[in-house]
Design a protein around this motif. Structure first.
Motif, PDB file in Angstrom:
ATOM      1  N   GLU A  11      -7.981   8.405  -6.855  1.00 23.19           N
ATOM      2  CA  GLU A  11      -7.111   7.257  -6.661  1.00 23.19           C
ATOM      3  C   GLU A  11      -7.044   6.880  -5.185  1.00 23.19           C
ATOM      4  N   GLU A  12      -6.529   5.701  -4.934  1.00 24.86           N
ATOM      5  CA  GLU A  12      -6.231   5.285  -3.568  1.00 24.86           C
ATOM      6  C   GLU A  12      -4.891   5.882  -3.141  1.00 24.86           C
ATOM      7  N   PRO A  13      -4.743   6.247  -1.890  1.00 23.56           N
ATOM      8  CA  PRO A  13      -3.452   6.763  -1.442  1.00 23.56           C
ATOM      9  C   PRO A  13      -2.437   5.650  -1.234  1.00 23.56           C
ATOM     10  N   VAL A  14      -1.163   6.013  -1.242  1.00 25.06           N
ATOM     11  CA  VAL A  14      -0.096   5.126  -0.776  1.00 25.06           C
ATOM     12  C   VAL A  14       0.079   5.406   0.710  1.00 25.06           C
ATOM     13  N   THR A  15       0.211   4.365   1.532  1.00 24.66           N
ATOM     14  CA  THR A  15       0.227   4.566   2.983  1.00 24.66           C
ATOM     15  C   THR A  15       1.408   3.858   3.636  1.00 24.66           C
ATOM     16  N   PHE A  16       1.721   4.329   4.853  1.00 24.18           N
ATOM     17  CA  PHE A  16       2.744   3.666   5.674  1.00 24.18           C
ATOM     18  C   PHE A  16       2.368   3.862   7.133  1.00 24.18           C
ATOM     19  N   ASP A  17       2.494   2.794   7.928  1.00 22.90           N
ATOM     20  CA  ASP A  17       2.179   2.851   9.358  1.00 22.90           C
ATOM     21  C   ASP A  17       3.439   3.153  10.158  1.00 22.90           C
ATOM     22  N   TYR A  18       3.327   4.147  11.036  1.00 26.49           N
ATOM     23  CA  TYR A  18       4.496   4.614  11.788  1.00 26.49           C
ATOM     24  C   TYR A  18       4.059   5.017  13.196  1.00 26.49           C
ATOM     25  N   HIS A  19       4.489   4.251  14.212  1.00 22.15           N
ATOM     26  CA  HIS A  19       4.228   4.572  15.614  1.00 22.15           C
ATOM     27  C   HIS A  19       2.749   4.870  15.870  1.00 22.15           C
ATOM     28  N   GLY A  20       1.869   3.992  15.374  1.00 21.29           N
ATOM     29  CA  GLY A  20       0.442   4.158  15.610  1.00 21.29           C
ATOM     30  C   GLY A  20      -0.245   5.123  14.673  1.00 21.29           C
ATOM     31  N   HIS A  21       0.480   5.657  13.699  1.00 21.88           N
ATOM     32  CA  HIS A  21      -0.071   6.597  12.737  1.00 21.88           C
ATOM     33  C   HIS A  21       0.010   6.003  11.332  1.00 21.88           C
ATOM     34  N   THR A  22      -1.010   6.244  10.530  1.00 23.11           N
ATOM     35  CA  THR A  22      -1.004   5.850   9.130  1.00 23.11           C
ATOM     36  C   THR A  22      -0.935   7.115   8.292  1.00 23.11           C
ATOM     37  N   VAL A  23       0.178   7.284   7.594  1.00 24.98           N
ATOM     38  CA  VAL A  23       0.374   8.472   6.767  1.00 24.98           C
ATOM     39  C   VAL A  23      -0.014   8.140   5.337  1.00 24.98           C
ATOM     40  N   CYS A  24      -0.782   9.046   4.713  1.00 20.86           N
ATOM     41  CA  CYS A  24      -1.306   8.833   3.367  1.00 20.86           C
ATOM     42  C   CYS A  24      -0.725   9.876   2.421  1.00 20.86           C
ATOM     43  N   LYS A  25      -0.301   9.434   1.232  1.00 26.46           N
ATOM     44  CA  LYS A  25       0.276  10.326   0.231  1.00 26.46           C
ATOM     45  C   LYS A  25      -0.245   9.957  -1.162  1.00 26.46           C
ATOM     46  N   THR A  26       0.047  10.807  -2.132  1.00 29.88           N
ATOM     47  CA  THR A  26      -0.274  10.476  -3.518  1.00 29.88           C
ATOM     48  C   THR A  26       0.609   9.322  -3.987  1.00 29.88           C
ATOM     49  N   GLY A  27       0.302   8.813  -5.148  1.00 32.68           N
ATOM     50  CA  GLY A  27       1.150   7.801  -5.755  1.00 32.68           C
ATOM     51  C   GLY A  27       2.476   8.390  -6.210  1.00 32.68           C
ATOM     52  N   PRO A  28       3.404   7.537  -6.663  1.00 35.17           N
ATOM     53  CA  PRO A  28       4.748   7.990  -7.043  1.00 35.17           C
ATOM     54  C   PRO A  28       4.821   8.705  -8.385  1.00 35.17           C
ATOM     55  N   TRP A  29       3.659   9.080  -8.978  1.00 40.21           N
ATOM     56  CA  TRP A  29       3.694  10.058 -10.069  1.00 40.21           C
ATOM     57  C   TRP A  29       4.044  11.430  -9.507  1.00 40.21           C
ATOM     58  N   GLY A  30       3.938  11.561  -8.193  1.00 40.17           N
ATOM     59  CA  GLY A  30       4.443  12.732  -7.471  1.00 40.17           C
ATOM     60  C   GLY A  30       5.496  12.267  -6.493  1.00 40.17           C
ATOM     61  N   GLN A  31       6.119  13.204  -5.809  1.00 44.22           N
ATOM     62  CA  GLN A  31       7.188  12.815  -4.889  1.00 44.22           C
ATOM     63  C   GLN A  31       6.642  12.352  -3.532  1.00 44.22           C
ATOM     64  N   GLY A  32       5.305  12.377  -3.341  1.00 40.29           N
ATOM     65  CA  GLY A  32       4.715  12.106  -2.041  1.00 40.29           C
ATOM     66  C   GLY A  32       5.243  10.906  -1.287  1.00 40.29           C
ATOM     67  N   PRO A  33       5.390   9.727  -1.932  1.00 37.63           N
ATOM     68  CA  PRO A  33       5.845   8.560  -1.171  1.00 37.63           C
ATOM     69  C   PRO A  33       7.251   8.691  -0.589  1.00 37.63           C
ATOM     70  N   VAL A  34       8.011   9.701  -1.001  1.00 41.39           N
ATOM     71  CA  VAL A  34       9.330   9.886  -0.399  1.00 41.39           C
ATOM     72  C   VAL A  34       9.195  10.218   1.087  1.00 41.39           C
ATOM     73  N   PHE A  35       8.080  10.822   1.482  1.00 41.12           N
ATOM     74  CA  PHE A  35       7.763  11.042   2.895  1.00 41.12           C
ATOM     75  C   PHE A  35       7.697   9.695   3.606  1.00 41.12           C
ATOM     76  N   LEU A  36       6.977   8.751   2.996  1.00 41.83           N
ATOM     77  CA  LEU A  36       6.798   7.429   3.599  1.00 41.83           C
ATOM     78  C   LEU A  36       8.105   6.663   3.670  1.00 41.83           C
ATOM     79  N   GLN A  37       8.942   6.821   2.644  1.00 46.56           N
ATOM     80  CA  GLN A  37      10.238   6.153   2.675  1.00 46.56           C
ATOM     81  C   GLN A  37      11.120   6.680   3.805  1.00 46.56           C
ATOM     82  N   GLN A  38      11.031   7.966   4.071  1.00 43.92           N
ATOM     83  CA  GLN A  38      11.787   8.508   5.202  1.00 43.92           C
ATOM     84  C   GLN A  38      11.303   7.906   6.516  1.00 43.92           C
ATOM     85  N   LEU A  39       9.978   7.776   6.667  1.00 49.06           N
ATOM     86  CA  LEU A  39       9.452   7.152   7.882  1.00 49.06           C
ATOM     87  C   LEU A  39       9.898   5.699   7.990  1.00 49.06           C
TER      88      LEU A  39
END
Length: 610
Positions: free
Chosen positions: A266-294
């Motif tokens: 699959e494609e990752p879910v991503t979020f850009d934060y201070h020059g960094h792009t963080v990649c996580k699994t889709g929301p079938w796992g809790q991974g995007p909660v990392f991105l929401q915190q950022l």
């Protein structure tokens, strides 16, 4: 970090050939051995992953699952490999209701999903690796056949379920109580039946094809359609065992469930934060909660607050509470409004909820104007509500053990000591990178299948037996797993593969580590060693799904003045041992070098490289 002396337990490793970091030294050494013999990062991660099943059987097993994030230098992209199996076709809310259950048990056959780890590892090996099945399985077969050193926590885990194994799960006793007794710490523990299972897989694969790809496909067929699937289906249909509900139940998995599932890319879910792009699994796992915190924290000057100051810890913790509240209301193997959840207008409104005082409420948001719907949780503060939760006759849901050396693991409110899961990170000289978090199929999760030498997992406990929720139990869907590997690019270039065991804490400890790198200026090992903290505020993903509103766990190395200020702000701070929280490891590409660091807590995780 005013008032806090940063102690570094070991150097950050630096080199240019390859790096492997994991939660067990045998897995790290195995992965490095693969790199030294010409394998790439994907070969090394697979070989290390199978060794983790043998070296840390209380934390993962062949019947478990694995999500993977990887960077392919040839493809110049990040991909997600989903090795998370699905619920059986017969697993419906109505079926559980007929059995008198209002929650999926934390142990036993009813909690099993399709064992996805094997499929996930094989898919990565086939698509991006170069080694054969026989070569990647050889180290695991060796350790299963000849034995691994028994960690104190393995002995403690087996001791905590000794009575259950002896009186109820007799097939497990045959595997994990050699000579009829708990293995001593430091002794050798072998699993010859598992070694035979993997030897048979190799033999059938080599008999079926002379090519690497053909052998991998034949091994998948043997696992999901052949002798492994047949043994799993037979065991599920014809046996019944005591589980954490306090009653005996058979299983729901069938051969058709296994044959109809396959790992996916699959494609990752991503979020850009201070020059960094963080990649996580889709929301079938809790991974995007990392991105929401950022997304929430992007509106604060964390660097100006000072790493691990009271303002910093308070702000990070309150952001975690809001993000995890959204996890409860919105995440699951369904259509999730991620774009809205990560949008700036949504997060600006959510950010306004963070005040000077600790929140004691669970406050999900309304992305795109949708109304959130939360499950009906156990009463706040609940940590145990079923027979045998803490290692008694019913077993345990989370990999939770008692009677381990003080200070080595997180002590729960009910007096149990939480185990972790596993993690491995690899970077090779070509620039390929892997972050993988294998788990499930713990030796204490379900009775051992005698013909195979391993048990099924219990990830279905993360489903809700309530209709209409994103994480409601539905046939052939994935449970909302806590397993959450991480990957980050810096200025568009691959930079960091990292992760940690720890259930609901994974996307708190990993966030803390990442922020320490970005805002604290620490190197990998310093960020791993820095005092760790997390919130217990939101409901657990594990049976029986209790929560502890306002409770914060902090390593007591954090400055006493900071702890006092956090308490003044309304946090219920429970100071933990000085080296008790977090199991992080990481590898990086940085400044022309490859780098690595690993967790010193528990004297088990190691990084190797050159």
């Amino acid at each position: 970090m005013k008032g806090t002396t940063l102690f570094t337990t070991r150097p950050e490793l630096t080199g240019d050939f390859g790096m492997v970091a994991s939660t067990h030294w045998l897995a790290s050494a195995t992965g490095m051995g693969v790199l030294e013999r010409g394998g790439n990062a994907f070969d090394a991660a697979v070989a290390a992953g199978f060794v983790l099943q043998v070296a840390e059987p209380h934390l993962n097993g062949p019947g478990g699952e694995v999500p993977i994030l990887l960077w392919s230098e040839a493809e110049q992209k990040v991909s997600v490999v989903c090795g998370q199996g699905v619920a059986p076709a017969a697993a419906t809310i109505e079926r559980f209701t007929e059995l008198g259950l209002d929650a999926v048990p934390g142990t036993g056959l009813l909690a099993a999903t399709v064992p996805g780890a094997f499929g996930g590892w094989m898919l990565m090996l086939e698509r991006w690796g170069t080694w054969s099945l026989a070569d990647v399985l050889a180290p695991a077969i060796h350790y299963a056949e000849h034995g691994v050193p028994v960690l104190e926590r393995i002995a403690a885990t087996i001791a905590s379920v000794e009575q259950l194994f002896t009186e109820e799960w007799t097939t497990s006793a045959a595997t994990w109580l050699p000579g009829g007794s708990v293995p001593e710490p430091g002794s050798k523990l072998a699993n010859p039946v598992l070694a035979a299972t993997y030897r048979r897989l190799v033999a059938e694969a080599e008999a079926a094809s002379s090519t690497r790809e053909g052998q991998l496909e034949a091994a998948r067929r043997a696992w999901y359609e052949g002798f492994v699937a047949e043994a799993v289906a037979e065991f599920s249909a014809r046996t019944a065992w005591l589980d954490s509900s306090g009653h005996k139940h058979g299983g729901l998995l069938t051969g058709d469930d296994l044959s109809s599932w396959s790992a996916s890319v699959e494609e990752p879910v991503t979020f850009d934060y201070h020059g960094h792009t963080v990649c996580k699994t889709g929301p079938w796992g809790q991974g995007p909660v990392f991105l929401q915190q950022l997304a929430l924290l992007s509106g604060y000057d964390l660097a100006g607050m000072g790493l691990l100051s009271a303002d910093y810890v308070h702000t990070v913790t309150e952001a975690a509470k809001l993000a995890f509240a959204d996890r409860e209301a919105w995440y699951g193997d369904t259509d999730v409004p991620m774009a809205d959840l990560l949008s700036e207008p949504y997060n600006a409104g959510r950010r306004a909820l963070i005040g000077d005082r600790a929140s004691l409420e669970l406050r999900p948001g309304s992305p795109g104007g949708r109304e959130p719907r939360l499950p009906v949780f156990p009463a706040p503060g609940t940590t145990a509500s079923a027979p045998g939760l803490s290692g008694g006759r019913g077993g345990v849901g989370e990999p939770t053990v008692s009677r381990v050396p003080a200070g080595e693991q997180v002590v729960s409110a009910d007096g149990t000591v939480r185990g972790d899961t596993c993690h491995v990170d690899v970077v090779d000289r070509h620039g390929n990178m892997v972050s993988a978090t294998p788990s499930g199929g713990w030796l204490q999760s379900s009775p051992t299948i005698p013909e195979l030498g391993f048990c099924l997992g219990s990830r279905a406990q993360m489903f809700w037996l309530q209709e209409g929720l994103p994480a409601s139990l539905r046939p052939r869907t994935r449970p909302r797993t806590t397993l959450s590997p991480s990957f980050a690019l810096r200025d568009g270039r691959p930079w960091l593969a990292f992760g940690t065991p720890g259930g609901d804490q994974q996307d708190q400890w990993s966030v803390n580590f990442f922020l320490a790198l970005v805002h604290g200026g620490l190197n990998l090992q310093e960020a791993i060693d820095a005092p760790m903290f997390h919130s217990e505020h939101f409901p657990s993903s594990f049976f029986p799904r209790g929560s502890r509103p306002g409770v914060m766990h902090v390593e007591d190395r954090l400055d006493a003045g900071v702890l006092a200020e956090l308490r003044r702000r309304g946090h219920e701070v429970e100071a933990q041992g000085p080296w008790s929280l977090g199991r992080l490891s990481a590898v990086a590409r940085d400044g022309g070098f490859l780098r690595a660091g690993a967790n010193p807590r528990g004297a088990q995780g190691y990084a190797v490289g050159r």
